[in-house]
Enzyme design. Structure first.
Site, short mmCIF file in Angstrom:
data_model
loop_
_atom_site.label_atom_id
_atom_site.label_comp_id
_atom_site.label_asym_id
_atom_site.label_seq_id
_atom_site.Cartn_x
_atom_site.Cartn_y
_atom_site.Cartn_z
CB ALA A 1 -0.93 -0.02 1.22
CB CYS B 1 -8.06 -4.81 4.16
SG CYS B 1 -6.87 -3.51 4.48
CG ASP C 1 0.87 -1.04 8.65
OD1 ASP C 1 0.12 -0.06 8.55
OD2 ASP C 1 0.48 -2.22 8.53
CG ASN D 1 -3.68 3.06 0.44
OD1 ASN D 1 -3.14 2.84 -0.64
ND2 ASN D 1 -4.27 2.11 1.13
CE LYS E 1 -30.80 -1.82 22.12
NZ LYS E 1 -31.53 -2.87 22.82
NE ARG F 1 -31.46 16.62 20.88
CZ ARG F 1 -32.75 16.58 20.57
NH1 ARG F 1 -33.13 16.09 19.40
NH2 ARG F 1 -33.65 17.02 21.40
P1 FAD Z 1 2.46 -3.81 4.17
O1 FAD Z 1 1.16 -4.00 3.53
O2 FAD Z 1 2.82 -4.69 5.32
O3 FAD Z 1 3.60 -3.89 3.05
C1 FAD Z 1 4.94 -3.84 3.40
C2 FAD Z 1 5.67 -4.71 2.42
O4 FAD Z 1 7.06 -4.58 2.66
C3 FAD Z 1 5.35 -6.19 2.55
O5 FAD Z 1 4.81 -6.66 1.34
C4 FAD Z 1 6.66 -6.84 2.92
O6 FAD Z 1 6.84 -8.09 2.26
C5 FAD Z 1 7.68 -5.82 2.43
N1 FAD Z 1 8.93 -5.83 3.18
C6 FAD Z 1 9.10 -5.77 4.52
N2 FAD Z 1 10.41 -5.76 4.84
C7 FAD Z 1 11.09 -5.84 3.68
C8 FAD Z 1 12.47 -5.87 3.34
N3 FAD Z 1 13.41 -5.84 4.30
N4 FAD Z 1 12.82 -5.94 2.04
C9 FAD Z 1 11.86 -5.97 1.06
N5 FAD Z 1 10.54 -5.95 1.32
C10 FAD Z 1 10.15 -5.87 2.61
N6 FAD Z 1 -6.41 -1.99 7.51
C11 FAD Z 1 -7.55 -1.26 7.39
O7 FAD Z 1 -7.48 -0.01 7.33
N7 FAD Z 1 -8.76 -1.89 7.31
C12 FAD Z 1 -8.90 -3.24 7.34
O8 FAD Z 1 -10.01 -3.78 7.25
C13 FAD Z 1 -7.72 -4.03 7.49
N8 FAD Z 1 -7.79 -5.39 7.55
C14 FAD Z 1 -6.63 -6.12 7.62
C15 FAD Z 1 -6.72 -7.52 7.63
C16 FAD Z 1 -5.55 -8.29 7.70
C17 FAD Z 1 -5.65 -9.78 7.73
C18 FAD Z 1 -4.29 -7.64 7.75
C19 FAD Z 1 -3.03 -8.46 7.82
C20 FAD Z 1 -4.20 -6.27 7.74
C21 FAD Z 1 -5.36 -5.49 7.67
N9 FAD Z 1 -5.31 -4.09 7.67
C22 FAD Z 1 -6.45 -3.35 7.57
C23 FAD Z 1 -4.01 -3.38 7.76
C24 FAD Z 1 -3.49 -3.02 6.38
O9 FAD Z 1 -3.47 -4.15 5.57
C25 FAD Z 1 -2.08 -2.47 6.54
O10 FAD Z 1 -2.17 -1.32 7.37
C26 FAD Z 1 -1.48 -2.08 5.22
O11 FAD Z 1 -1.30 -3.19 4.39
C27 FAD Z 1 -0.11 -1.42 5.45
O12 FAD Z 1 0.49 -1.13 4.24
P2 FAD Z 1 2.07 -0.96 4.18
O13 FAD Z 1 2.40 -0.75 2.75
O14 FAD Z 1 2.51 0.04 5.17
O15 FAD Z 1 2.66 -2.33 4.71
#
Ligand code: FAD
Length: 455
Positions: free
Chosen positions: A13, A45, A287, A309, A365, A446
């Protein structure tokens, strides 16, 4: 002329949002992404719904593949490549190609760290048995789904009652029809909610037949023929054919920390409003990065796709030479458990108390639609407001279909710095299929006015 070289670690993301923004502003730069897993731009997600069987195949969760990034945006993506070290002053990273084992360095003018977060895995005995999953990447979701298809488990234990735990318990109980036990060592589920609202969520979980065991810590696992057969707790043993660990996540910030970048709350990478870090050539987003809490004004870390995002967009615009900033976030989040929806934003009572604020709260409620209209469902709204100033501090919602998304009204009011009075005065839409003449959020407002001072 030497081309500018921009490297991104992490291709989901935050990383890929940033890559797109950089490309728009820098058509000639080299943009190279290193991603450890086999996928880019996947919806983590959506994993619970893929594991449930509601979405298939798994490729539907992938927004854009590495090939599409290359062809459509001239962004070079190397999947199954792990970055193992960063040298910010030297402008270099070390990369490990996971398939060939080759190690090499790459150099950058600008670097984005978008490494996300990883699930917390407690060091308990037996945690390496087959059938125990911590969901983080799409690959872990695919493994969990394959396990279900291959072994047809009948009893799932979900350890941890947060968002992911709740969504996985739903997938097993309501969609797959499995017997489910949800275990959490804290006395309530959903720790970002106050206990009174969490109790409503707990009741909703029990009402669909899920066994809820609160205040009971995990101590280990037993296995049979290498496959998990039970979960051991402080109070005994729970038979299990499959286990999901939902014990929260930690920011993947060790690379940044080892490179000497400053860290912030919960060891997230310290980032400013433009997502710049403590080194001028390095940005961080998603994250792994910190931001500010819009209500408390304090450094804040939250792992949410919405925030990742936004951070990625801001980082990309900044790295591309444009001007953008993220003032902060509110921790607005929502989830669903079968017919029940839950949502929260801003400060809970617990958080307001920790900040030493004088506050009051209201819980009401009501119904999601006009009471006489078919499909009207019960809904609880809690609002927290500051005594004296009347400032709105936060809100929580638990209810039937149509309840959760109302949290966005509260989030918008918080972002605008509104008082409870301002919220009550908002000109919101009404017709019986959607609401009552007073929206539930305003009814709660309210009630709260009676305590914080108002009519
Ligand atoms: P990530 O999506 O974790 O991407 C980071 C990427 O970096 C990964 O693909 C990883 O492989 C790569 N990486 C890490 N270290 C290295 C390295 N040293 N070298 C190369 N690559 C590396 N959020 C919501 O807002 N609503 C929801 O409903 C929701 N549901 C979720 C359900 C699940 C099961 C999960 C797991 C998460 C959910 N989230 C939700 C959270 C959301 O998915 C994350 O906040 C979001 O994906 C974060 O994006 P990111 O790009 O920061 O990190």
């Amino acid at each position: 002329m030497v081309k500018e070289r921009i490297l991104i670690i992490g291709g989901d993301a935050a990383g890929m949002s940033a890559a797109g923004q950089i490309r728009k502003r820098k058509p000639d730069a080299d943009i190279v992404v290193y991603e450890r897993s086999g996928f880019t731009s996947y919806s983590a997600c959506g994993i619970p719904y893929y594991v449930a069987g509601l979405v298939e195949p798994e490729t539907r969760l992938v927004v854009r593949t590495p090939e599409e990034f290359r062809e459509k945006q001239n962004i070079e993506v190397h999947i199954r490549h792990e970055v193992t070290a960063i040298d910010p002053d030297g402008g270099k990273i070390t990369v490990h190609a996971l398939e060939t084992g080759r190690e090499f360095t790459d150099s950058f003018d600008k670097l984005l760290i978008a490494t996300g977060a990883s699930p917390v895995v407690p060091p308990v005995e037996g945690a390496d048995a087959a059938g125990i999953f911590s969901l983080g990447t799409l690959e872990t979701g695919i493994e969990a789904r394959r396990f279900i298809d291959d072994h047809r488990p009948e009893h799932a234990v979900v350890v941890g009652g947060g968002y992911i735990g709740l969504e996985m318990a739903e997938a097993f109980a309501c969609v797959r029809g499995m017997k489910v036990t949800l275990l959490d060592k804290s006395p309530q589920v959903m720790n970002t909610f106050d206990p009174d609202m969490a109790e409503l969520i707990g009741n909703a979980i029990r009402s669909i037949g899920t066994e809820l065991r609160l205040g009971e810590g995990l101590t280990g696992f037993t296995s049979r023929d290498g496959r998990v057969s039970s979960v051991l707790t402080e109070n005994g043993e729970i038979p299990a054919d499959m286990v999901i660990m939902g014990l929260g996540v930690r920011p993947n910030s060790s690379l940044a920390g080892e490179a000497g970048l400053k860290l912030s709350v919960r060891d997230s990478i310290l980032a400013d409003e433009t997502m710049g870090t403590s080194h001028p050539a390095v940005w961080a987003a998603g994250d792994c990065a910190s931001t500010t809490h819009l209500v408390s004004g304090k450094p804040f870390w939250v792992a949410l796709g919405t925030v990742a995002n936004k951070m990625g967009r801001v980082a990309g615009i900044s790295m591309g030479g444009g001007s953008a900033s993220l003032r902060g976030v509110l921790g607005t989040a929502m989830s669903k458990h079968c017919d029940y929806e839950v949502a929260r934003t801003g400060l809970s009572e617990k958080e307001a108390a920790e900040l030493g604020l004088a506050f009051s709260s209201s819980v009401i409620k009501t119904k999601t639609r006009a009471g006489y209209y078919p499909g009207a469902e019960p809904m609880h709204v809690k609002l927290v407001g500051e005594d004296g100033t009347g400032r709105l501090l936060g809100g929580q919602i638990v209810g039937g279909q149509g309840a959760a998304k109302r949290v966005d009204i509260i989030a918008a009011a918080l972002a605008a710095g509104m008082t409870v009075n301002d919220l009550v005065d908002l000109d919101l839409g009404y017709a019986p299929p959607f609401s009552m003449a007073w929206d539930p959020v305003q009814i709660a407002g309210r009630e709260l006015l009676k305590k914080t001072g108002g009519e």
